[in-house]
Design a protein around this motif. Structure first.
Motif, short mmCIF file in Angstrom:
data_model
loop_
_atom_site.label_atom_id
_atom_site.label_comp_id
_atom_site.label_asym_id
_atom_site.label_seq_id
_atom_site.Cartn_x
_atom_site.Cartn_y
_atom_site.Cartn_z
N VAL A 33 -22.26 -14.76 -2.42
CA VAL A 33 -22.03 -15.25 -3.80
C VAL A 33 -23.17 -16.19 -4.18
CG1 VAL A 33 -20.46 -16.53 -5.27
CG2 VAL A 33 -19.58 -15.10 -3.44
N LYS A 34 -23.88 -15.88 -5.33
CA LYS A 34 -25.05 -16.70 -5.74
C LYS A 34 -24.86 -17.22 -7.16
CE LYS A 34 -28.60 -14.76 -2.84
NZ LYS A 34 -29.88 -14.07 -2.79
N SER A 35 -25.31 -18.42 -7.35
CA SER A 35 -25.23 -18.97 -8.72
C SER A 35 -26.34 -18.35 -9.57
CB SER A 35 -25.42 -20.49 -8.66
OG SER A 35 -26.74 -20.77 -8.26
N LYS A 36 -26.26 -18.59 -10.88
CA LYS A 36 -27.27 -18.03 -11.79
C LYS A 36 -28.67 -18.54 -11.46
CE LYS A 36 -24.78 -17.01 -16.05
NZ LYS A 36 -24.50 -17.43 -17.41
N GLU A 37 -28.74 -19.85 -11.13
CA GLU A 37 -30.04 -20.44 -10.81
C GLU A 37 -30.65 -19.80 -9.58
OE1 GLU A 37 -27.34 -22.10 -11.52
OE2 GLU A 37 -27.82 -23.27 -13.30
N GLU A 38 -29.80 -19.56 -8.60
CA GLU A 38 -30.31 -18.94 -7.38
C GLU A 38 -30.84 -17.53 -7.66
OE1 GLU A 38 -27.70 -20.97 -3.80
OE2 GLU A 38 -26.78 -19.44 -5.07
N LYS A 39 -30.12 -16.82 -8.53
CA LYS A 39 -30.57 -15.46 -8.87
C LYS A 39 -31.91 -15.50 -9.59
CE LYS A 39 -26.17 -13.04 -9.30
NZ LYS A 39 -25.18 -12.55 -10.27
N PHE A 40 -32.01 -16.45 -10.50
CA PHE A 40 -33.25 -16.57 -11.25
C PHE A 40 -34.43 -16.88 -10.33
CE2 PHE A 40 -36.33 -19.43 -13.32
CZ PHE A 40 -36.82 -18.56 -14.28
N LEU A 41 -34.20 -17.80 -9.39
CA LEU A 41 -35.27 -18.15 -8.45
C LEU A 41 -35.66 -16.95 -7.59
CD1 LEU A 41 -34.19 -21.74 -7.40
CD2 LEU A 41 -36.28 -21.08 -8.62
N ASP A 42 -34.67 -16.17 -7.21
CA ASP A 42 -34.97 -14.95 -6.44
C ASP A 42 -35.87 -14.00 -7.24
OD1 ASP A 42 -33.58 -15.80 -4.30
OD2 ASP A 42 -31.76 -14.61 -4.71
N ASP A 43 -35.51 -13.83 -8.53
CA ASP A 43 -36.31 -12.95 -9.39
C ASP A 43 -37.74 -13.46 -9.52
OD1 ASP A 43 -34.12 -11.42 -9.72
OD2 ASP A 43 -33.62 -12.13 -11.76
N LEU A 44 -37.84 -14.80 -9.70
CA LEU A 44 -39.16 -15.41 -9.88
C LEU A 44 -40.03 -15.22 -8.63
CD1 LEU A 44 -40.28 -16.98 -12.28
CD2 LEU A 44 -39.80 -19.08 -11.06
N ARG A 45 -39.42 -15.37 -7.47
CA ARG A 45 -40.16 -15.18 -6.21
C ARG A 45 -40.66 -13.75 -6.12
NH1 ARG A 45 -35.68 -18.06 -3.91
NH2 ARG A 45 -36.25 -20.26 -3.82
N LEU A 46 -39.82 -12.83 -6.55
CA LEU A 46 -40.18 -11.41 -6.50
C LEU A 46 -41.39 -11.12 -7.38
CD1 LEU A 46 -38.86 -8.86 -5.16
CD2 LEU A 46 -37.86 -8.38 -7.41
N VAL A 47 -41.34 -11.69 -8.61
CA VAL A 47 -42.44 -11.47 -9.56
C VAL A 47 -43.73 -12.08 -9.01
CG1 VAL A 47 -43.32 -12.07 -11.85
CG2 VAL A 47 -40.95 -11.32 -11.58
N PHE A 48 -43.65 -13.32 -8.53
CA PHE A 48 -44.86 -14.00 -8.04
C PHE A 48 -45.43 -13.32 -6.80
CE2 PHE A 48 -44.14 -17.27 -11.04
CZ PHE A 48 -45.37 -17.86 -11.21
N SER A 49 -44.56 -12.79 -5.98
CA SER A 49 -45.06 -12.14 -4.76
C SER A 49 -45.83 -10.86 -5.09
CB SER A 49 -43.90 -11.82 -3.81
OG SER A 49 -43.05 -10.87 -4.44
N SER A 50 -45.55 -10.29 -6.30
CA SER A 50 -46.25 -9.05 -6.67
C SER A 50 -47.63 -9.35 -7.27
CB SER A 50 -45.40 -8.25 -7.66
OG SER A 50 -45.32 -8.95 -8.87
N ILE A 51 -47.92 -10.64 -7.65
CA ILE A 51 -49.23 -10.98 -8.26
C ILE A 51 -50.16 -11.54 -7.19
CG2 ILE A 51 -50.38 -12.39 -10.02
CD1 ILE A 51 -47.64 -12.58 -11.44
N PRO A 52 -51.32 -10.87 -6.99
CA PRO A 52 -52.24 -11.41 -5.99
C PRO A 52 -52.89 -12.71 -6.51
CG PRO A 52 -53.19 -9.51 -7.07
CD PRO A 52 -51.81 -9.64 -7.62
N VAL A 53 -52.95 -13.76 -5.70
CA VAL A 53 -53.54 -15.04 -6.13
C VAL A 53 -55.04 -14.99 -5.88
CG1 VAL A 53 -53.50 -17.55 -5.82
CG2 VAL A 53 -51.41 -16.21 -5.57
N VAL A 54 -55.78 -14.72 -6.95
CA VAL A 54 -57.24 -14.63 -6.80
C VAL A 54 -57.95 -15.66 -7.68
CG1 VAL A 54 -57.28 -12.19 -6.17
CG2 VAL A 54 -57.31 -12.85 -8.59
N ARG A 55 -57.21 -16.41 -8.55
CA ARG A 55 -57.86 -17.30 -9.52
C ARG A 55 -57.66 -18.77 -9.16
NH1 ARG A 55 -58.80 -15.66 -14.40
NH2 ARG A 55 -57.65 -17.29 -15.45
N GLU A 56 -58.73 -19.53 -9.37
CA GLU A 56 -58.65 -20.97 -9.14
C GLU A 56 -57.92 -21.61 -10.33
OE1 GLU A 56 -59.73 -22.78 -6.55
OE2 GLU A 56 -60.18 -20.86 -5.57
N PRO A 57 -57.27 -22.74 -10.10
CA PRO A 57 -56.54 -23.38 -11.20
C PRO A 57 -57.41 -23.70 -12.42
CG PRO A 57 -56.00 -24.40 -9.13
CD PRO A 57 -57.07 -23.41 -8.83
N HIS A 58 -58.68 -24.16 -12.18
CA HIS A 58 -59.51 -24.53 -13.33
C HIS A 58 -59.87 -23.32 -14.18
CE1 HIS A 58 -62.77 -23.48 -10.51
NE2 HIS A 58 -63.42 -23.14 -11.60
#
Lengths: 373, 203
Positions: free
Chosen positions: A63-88
């Motif tokens: 059983v997961k709360s809405k916030e937990e589900k949202f965080l799971d979705d966000l992790r999924l999206v971020f894991s699909s984007i390769p980190v190639v850019r510097e913050p600046h």
């Protein structure tokens, strides 16, 4: 089976085969232990009439709360984007995006403004070029007529007129636009007791400009001051006097002159003088003159200050000028008037003909006075 | 860019007539025609609107320059006096109380002369004026030369070029560029020098 949560007392419904297992309450998260079937039937029988909630998820899924589900979705999206850019780099891109957005918005506002003007121009009564040209033609004709008058007046202008005088009294001293110099000399000319020999001529001309005076009426000056101190200011000219009418009656008057040449009108100055006048006028007729180069009205007083331009003043004095040629102060007056025309009105003295008259209407006003005197 | 407007061009071409009829509300017998007076009022009112629009643009220029070298608050253009002014103060100083400005910057269009005057005013009348003339050099004009209140120097006298012939249009781009150039001639150093000098003066 229906049982009540011990945490929030909500009524929960479970399939009968779930008996003996544990679940989290979907509302408060409290762990609910399901009793054996027989006991649950008993519980159902005695359960109070409580609101029902929907059936909880199957017991084998977490059983997961809405916030937990949202965080799971966000992790999924971020894991699909390769980190190639510097913050600046990211920030620079973001800044350029915002700049582009701002430019587009400004451009849209500009277009809107243009369109609005076009629409307004099409519905508002505009001033067409044809209408302007018609007005221009009318003004051209008027100006030509005035220039003809000027030529006639100039032909009759006396040789000793201030208009033909190249020397300004105060200009020589670099005081051509100094208020205190002008008003001190004006006060001197207005005082019949002074050594210029004009008696009351200049004062009479000024009073004639303000009220009806007959030749036979006599003027008595009781007080005359220049730079008269009032509170923390100084009123340029104050004259108090009486007018004795030929028919026997008399009237009392008070004339105040406040001049401004290059100084701006201060906020409280005239009101201060108004308060003083209220105290001292004692039923006298009061004439407040606000003397400026362009004859603008006074703005800082609610009283009736009469706007007068320096050119009007020159015309007022010029009316008596021709009768004063043999008096002691005559040449002094000539240079004083030349100074007003030259330094304050910016007339390019000496002027011998209409060619140098930039504003022909003002010249005609002056020359009409000369002609009438 | 705002246009100076055909009415304003007309106004300056016929400035003596417009001053007499529009500003002084005179009704000479030579022009005893109600339609003409109605038209004069329409042209005069339009001039005031055009001038206010143009002066708003000048206000933007003033703000841009003085917010770079100091601090600045620009007021609304005065559509009857044909002037826009702003209070200016130093980067490091506090904003003076309302009505107690030590320095102002602005742009005026004299109603009797076809020119645009960017100016700087400082408290202290002729003393402040002398200081500014000394610092800003020969390019500036004294208040008495341009009929502005004492304590003011004109940074330029930009003529409003009235075209020959029958047209009544004048673009304002060039005039605005010259206004900008005039204010750019005031450096932060000069501004702070004058401000520090006049801070303690009165009038």
């Amino acid at each position: 089976m229906i049982i009540r949560c011990n945490g929030c007392e909500v009524k929960l419904k479970f399939p009968d085969e779930s008996s003996g297992r544990k679940f989290k309450c979907p509302r408060c998260g409290h762990v609910v232990e399901l009793p054996e079937v027989a006991a649950s039937n008993l519980a159902e029988e005695f359960a109070p009439d409580l609101p029902e909630v929907s059936e909880p998820p199957p017991p084998d899924e977490p059983v997961k709360s809405k916030e937990e589900k949202f965080l799971d979705d966000l992790r999924l999206v971020f894991s699909s984007i390769p980190v190639v850019r510097e913050p600046h780099e990211f920030l620079a891109d973001l800044a350029s995006y915002f700049e582009l957005h701002r430019q587009k918005r400004t451009a849209r506002l500009g277009e809107f403004d243009r369109d609005l003007r076009l629409v307004y121009a099409s519905i508002a009564p505009g001033i067409s070029d044809t209408a302007l040209q018609a007005l221009a033609d009318r003004f051209d004709a008027w100006r030509a007529q005035i220039k003809n008058q000027l030529a006639t007046f100039f032909a009759q202008l006396p040789a000793d007129d201030p208009l033909r005088c190249p020397i300004s009294l105060f200009g020589v001293m670099q005081h051509g636009r100094v208020e205190t110099a002008h008003t001190a000399v004006l006060a001197w000319f207005l005082d019949p007791r002074k050594e210029h020999g004009f008696e009351d001529s200049v004062l009479r001309s000024l009073l004639e400009h303000l009220i009806d005076i007959a030749e036979t009426d006599s003027i008595v000056v009781e007080k005359l001051h220049s730079e008269y101190p009032i509170e923390d200011g100084r009123l340029d000219v104050v004259i108090q006097g009486r007018l004795n009418r030929a028919e026997g009656n008399s009237s009392k008057w008070l004339v105040l002159i406040e001049a401004k040449i290059d100084a701006a009108e201060s906020d409280r100055q005239l009101r201060k003088y108004d308060r003083w006048v209220q105290k001292v006028s004692h039923g006298r007729e009061v004439f407040r003159i606000f003397l400026t180069p362009d004859g603008r009205p006074a703005e800082s007083s609610e009283e009736d200050w009469i706007p007068m331009s320096f050119l009007e003043l020159a015309c007022v004095v010029r009316k008596k000028y021709g009768a004063l040629t043999d008096r002691a102060g005559y040449h002094f007056l000539r240079h004083y008037l030349a100074g007003i025309l030259k330094d304050i009105c910016h007339w390019d003295l000496p002027i011998h003909g209409p060619d140098k008259c930039v504003d022909p209407y003002n010249f005609v006003d002056y020359l009409k006075t000369v002609h009438a005197s | 860019m705002p246009s100076l407007g055909k009415c304003l061009v007309f106004y300056f071409r016929y400035q003596p007539e417009m001053i007499k009829l529009y500003w002084n509300k005179q009704q000479p017998e030579e022009i005893a025609d109600a339609e003409i007076h109605k038209m004069v009022n329409a042209v005069g009112n339009q001039c005031c609107e055009d001038v206010a629009t143009f002066l708003s643009e000048c206000g933007v220029i003033i703000e841009r320059h003085f917010c770079r070298i100091g601090r600045c608050v620009v007021g609304k253009p005065n559509s009857t006096k044909w002037i826009v002014s702003s209070g200016i103060w130093m980067l490091s100083g506090n904003k003076p109380a309302k009505g107690n400005w030590k320095m102002q910057a602005g742009v005026s269009i004299p109603r009797n002369k076809a020119e645009i005057i960017p100016w700087i005013w400082a408290t202290g009348k002729n003393v402040a004026e002398d200081r500014m003339v000394q610092l800003f050099g020969d390019a500036v004009k004294r208040s008495s030369d341009v009929d502005l209140p004492a304590g003011t120097v004109a940074l330029a006298q930009i003529p409003i070029l009235l075209s020959e012939g029958n047209g009544f249009e004048v673009a304002s781009d060039e005039a605005l560029a010259q206004v900008e150039k005039a204010f750019h001639s005031i450096s932060q150093l000069h501004f702070e020098n004058v401000y520090s000098f006049v801070k303690g003066l009165k009038g």
